[in-house]
Design a protein around this motif. Structure first.
Motif, PDB file in Angstrom:
ATOM      1  N   MET A 260       0.890  -1.191   0.078  1.00 47.53           N
ATOM      2  CA  MET A 260       0.051   0.051  -0.121  1.00 47.53           C
ATOM      3  C   MET A 260       0.768   1.165  -0.007  1.00 47.53           C
ATOM      4  O   MET A 260       0.443   2.337   0.633  1.00 47.53           O
ATOM      5  N   SER A 261       2.141   1.084  -0.571  1.00 48.86           N
ATOM      6  CA  SER A 261       2.958   2.320  -0.597  1.00 48.86           C
ATOM      7  C   SER A 261       2.517   3.551  -1.255  1.00 48.86           C
ATOM      8  O   SER A 261       2.929   4.714  -0.804  1.00 48.86           O
ATOM      9  N   ASP A 262       1.614   3.306  -2.330  1.00 44.53           N
ATOM     10  CA  ASP A 262       1.011   4.797  -2.712  1.00 44.53           C
ATOM     11  C   ASP A 262      -0.374   5.158  -2.223  1.00 44.53           C
ATOM     12  O   ASP A 262      -0.866   6.127  -2.762  1.00 44.53           O
ATOM     13  N   ALA A 263      -1.025   4.486  -1.273  1.00 40.81           N
ATOM     14  CA  ALA A 263      -2.183   4.553  -0.722  1.00 40.81           C
ATOM     15  C   ALA A 263      -2.240   6.115   0.047  1.00 40.81           C
ATOM     16  O   ALA A 263      -1.213   6.389   0.644  1.00 40.81           O
ATOM     17  N   ALA A 264      -3.370   6.686  -0.106  1.00 41.25           N
ATOM     18  CA  ALA A 264      -3.464   8.035   0.702  1.00 41.25           C
ATOM     19  C   ALA A 264      -4.117   7.641   1.933  1.00 41.25           C
ATOM     20  O   ALA A 264      -4.179   8.490   2.675  1.00 41.25           O
ATOM     21  N   VAL A 265      -4.950   6.690   2.199  1.00 38.71           N
ATOM     22  CA  VAL A 265      -5.467   6.410   3.263  1.00 38.71           C
ATOM     23  C   VAL A 265      -5.058   4.956   3.941  1.00 38.71           C
ATOM     24  O   VAL A 265      -4.563   4.255   3.312  1.00 38.71           O
TER      25      VAL A 265
ATOM     26  N   GLY B 150       5.239  -0.667  16.454  1.00 37.02           N
ATOM     27  CA  GLY B 150       4.891  -1.610  15.729  1.00 37.02           C
ATOM     28  C   GLY B 150       6.216  -1.996  14.622  1.00 37.02           C
ATOM     29  O   GLY B 150       7.359  -1.270  14.681  1.00 37.02           O
ATOM     30  N   THR B 151       5.859  -2.720  13.388  1.00 33.12           N
ATOM     31  CA  THR B 151       6.717  -2.985  12.521  1.00 33.12           C
ATOM     32  C   THR B 151       6.161  -3.026  11.252  1.00 33.12           C
ATOM     33  O   THR B 151       4.994  -3.177  10.975  1.00 33.12           O
ATOM     34  N   GLY B 152       7.026  -2.945  10.042  1.00 31.54           N
ATOM     35  CA  GLY B 152       6.521  -2.823   8.741  1.00 31.54           C
ATOM     36  C   GLY B 152       7.586  -2.781   8.106  1.00 31.54           C
ATOM     37  O   GLY B 152       9.023  -2.745   8.421  1.00 31.54           O
ATOM     38  N   VAL B 153       7.529  -2.354   6.631  1.00 29.73           N
ATOM     39  CA  VAL B 153       8.648  -2.095   5.567  1.00 29.73           C
ATOM     40  C   VAL B 153       8.529  -0.559   5.269  1.00 29.73           C
ATOM     41  O   VAL B 153       7.516  -0.134   5.205  1.00 29.73           O
ATOM     42  N   LEU B 154       9.681  -0.056   4.623  1.00 33.09           N
ATOM     43  CA  LEU B 154       9.675   1.090   4.274  1.00 33.09           C
ATOM     44  C   LEU B 154       8.916   1.277   2.995  1.00 33.09           C
ATOM     45  O   LEU B 154       9.246   0.364   2.094  1.00 33.09           O
ATOM     46  N   ALA B 155       7.974   2.213   2.661  1.00 28.53           N
ATOM     47  CA  ALA B 155       7.184   2.174   1.550  1.00 28.53           C
ATOM     48  C   ALA B 155       8.112   1.966   0.306  1.00 28.53           C
ATOM     49  O   ALA B 155       9.038   2.563   0.110  1.00 28.53           O
ATOM     50  N   GLY B 156       7.654   1.053  -0.570  1.00 32.23           N
ATOM     51  CA  GLY B 156       8.495   0.939  -1.850  1.00 32.23           C
ATOM     52  C   GLY B 156       9.702   0.120  -1.549  1.00 32.23           C
ATOM     53  O   GLY B 156      10.421   0.016  -2.586  1.00 32.23           O
ATOM     54  N   THR B 157       9.997  -0.514  -0.523  1.00 40.13           N
ATOM     55  CA  THR B 157      11.030  -1.295  -0.349  1.00 40.13           C
ATOM     56  C   THR B 157      10.744  -2.475   0.395  1.00 40.13           C
ATOM     57  O   THR B 157       9.577  -2.759   0.880  1.00 40.13           O
ATOM     58  N   ASP B 158      11.764  -3.613   0.430  1.00 45.33           N
ATOM     59  CA  ASP B 158      11.648  -4.619   1.504  1.00 45.33           C
ATOM     60  C   ASP B 158      12.242  -4.491   2.870  1.00 45.33           C
ATOM     61  O   ASP B 158      12.494  -5.371   3.576  1.00 45.33           O
TER      62      ASP B 158
ATOM     63  N   ASP C  72       5.021   0.935   5.762  1.00 46.49           N
ATOM     64  CA  ASP C  72       3.667   0.044   5.477  1.00 46.49           C
ATOM     65  C   ASP C  72       3.755  -0.883   6.742  1.00 46.49           C
ATOM     66  O   ASP C  72       4.766  -1.711   6.850  1.00 46.49           O
ATOM     67  N   LEU C  73       2.905  -0.794   7.487  1.00 46.06           N
ATOM     68  CA  LEU C  73       2.748  -1.560   9.074  1.00 46.06           C
ATOM     69  C   LEU C  73       2.165  -2.896   8.642  1.00 46.06           C
ATOM     70  O   LEU C  73       0.932  -3.109   8.185  1.00 46.06           O
ATOM     71  N   ASP C  74       2.636  -3.867   9.298  1.00 47.95           N
ATOM     72  CA  ASP C  74       1.792  -5.125   9.343  1.00 47.95           C
ATOM     73  C   ASP C  74       1.620  -5.928  10.884  1.00 47.95           C
ATOM     74  O   ASP C  74       0.503  -6.635  11.028  1.00 47.95           O
ATOM     75  N   TYR C  75       2.449  -5.263  11.836  1.00 43.35           N
ATOM     76  CA  TYR C  75       2.221  -5.911  13.091  1.00 43.35           C
ATOM     77  C   TYR C  75       2.653  -4.578  14.094  1.00 43.35           C
ATOM     78  O   TYR C  75       3.359  -3.890  13.957  1.00 43.35           O
ATOM     79  N   ALA C  76       1.724  -4.669  15.181  1.00 42.08           N
ATOM     80  CA  ALA C  76       1.932  -3.659  16.355  1.00 42.08           C
ATOM     81  C   ALA C  76       1.640  -4.373  17.670  1.00 42.08           C
ATOM     82  O   ALA C  76       0.530  -5.208  17.917  1.00 42.08           O
TER      83      ALA C  76
END
Length: 321
Positions: free
Chosen positions: A1-6, A70-78, A38-42
């Motif tokens: 969801m790296s391009d999402a505005a919401v 929380g954790t996730g990935v930087l938008a547009g990266t792994d 982009d978060l997946d766990y908190a």
């Protein structure tokens, strides 16, 4: 969801009213020194339950997304990261969401090989355990460490970190259901005891370092047990805010009572702790027991479990569910 505005997010809109899941929350564009994650766990922590009632956090900055880690990935990266600190969830939007715009100072990169659900629980309890032992407690090889509340989020890491440092470790739990699990983490001994029974159960054990997330009547019991020149690190008062300290015993033993203040830990200290714990997770020498992964839409269930103290280790929200 790296391009999402919401994003979906758990929001506190008005102090005194319960937080709610909002399906569409607009995300601001990242400014200078900010990153979209982009978060997946908190993780779910006691401070989150306080923030959910308006007891802590800046009430002038509402509505606000909850969640202090929380954790996730930087938008547009792994690139997997932890997001915590710098007011996350307390003065700015937090991690109980599918994405967050976070200041660079709140983002710490993780090594490969860390389980994402465990990564979601590094930012608070793991940092607290590491700092309480190594920074405040001055942990050294040969210490005799008593971990109170050893089945809690801080306790499960404190037991393992102390053992890795060459200490002897006794863990205290309040429920027999948690005793075997704490022993499996490496504790040399586990006692099931309330504050009134603690001294009698451990009358021959003289800890040189006590990790105390409980307070109340447990802290004076720790004073009675502690070895001469022992250190007691208090980092919570879930068993009672008022701590009746036995003053004569305290000063005659030459004890040190140290308070851990997680909200004022520096960026550098937080990053050091996160990276140290993450390295242990990646290498398999540490683990964060995740008792349950709860979908974001059921965040009330996660809060309820924390409040009724039925959790061993951590409860984590799956923020994409």
């Amino acid at each position: 969801m790296s391009d999402a505005a919401v994003t979906r997010a758990v929001r506190l809109a008005v102090a005194g009213e319960p937080p709610r899941l909002v399906e569409k929350v607009e995300l601001p564009a990242p400014g200078d020194g900010e990153l979209l994650v982009d978060l997946d766990y908190a993780g779910v922590n006691p401070i989150d339950t306080y923030a959910a009632t308006g007891m802590v956090g800046d009430l002038a900055r509402l509505p606000r997304t909850l969640g202090v880690e929380g954790t996730g990935v930087l938008a547009g990266t792994d690139t997997r990261v932890v997001v915590t600190g710098a007011g996350t969830g307390l003065v700015r939007d937090g991690t109980w969401a599918g994405a967050v715009v976070a200041p660079r100072g709140a983002v710490v990169e993780l090594p490969a090989g860390v389980d994402p659900a465990e990564a979601g629980a590094i930012g608070v309890a793991a940092v607290t355990a590491y700092d309480a032992l190594h920074v405040l407690g001055g942990l050294r090889t040969g210490d005799q460490v008593l971990v109170l509340g050893a089945g809690g989020g801080v306790g499960v890491l404190a037991v393992q970190l102390a053992k890795l440092a060459g200490a002897s470790v006794v863990g205290q739990v309040g429920s027999p259901a948690k005793a075997d699990a704490v022993a499996a983490l490496g504790a040399d001994r586990v006692v099931v005891a309330d504050a009134a029974r603690l001294v009698a159960e451990l009358d021959e054990f003289q800890p040189t370092l006590v990790i105390d997330p409980l307070g109340g009547a447990f802290t004076p019991a720790a004073v009675e047990l502690a070895a001469v020149s022992g250190r007691i690190v208090i980092l919570g008062v879930s068993a009672g805010e008022n701590v009746p300290l036995p003053g004569r015993t305290f000063y005659r033993k030459g004890l040190s009572l140290l308070g851990y203040a997680g909200l004022v830990v520096t960026r550098e200290r937080r990053a050091t702790a996160i990276q140290a714990v993450a390295a242990g997770l990646a290498a398999g020498t540490l683990r964060i027991p995740v008792d349950e992964v709860v979908p974001l839409g059921r965040f009330e269930d996660a809060i309820r479990r924390l409040r009724d103290r039925s959790v061993f280790g951590k409860v984590v929200l799956a923020t994409q569910e």
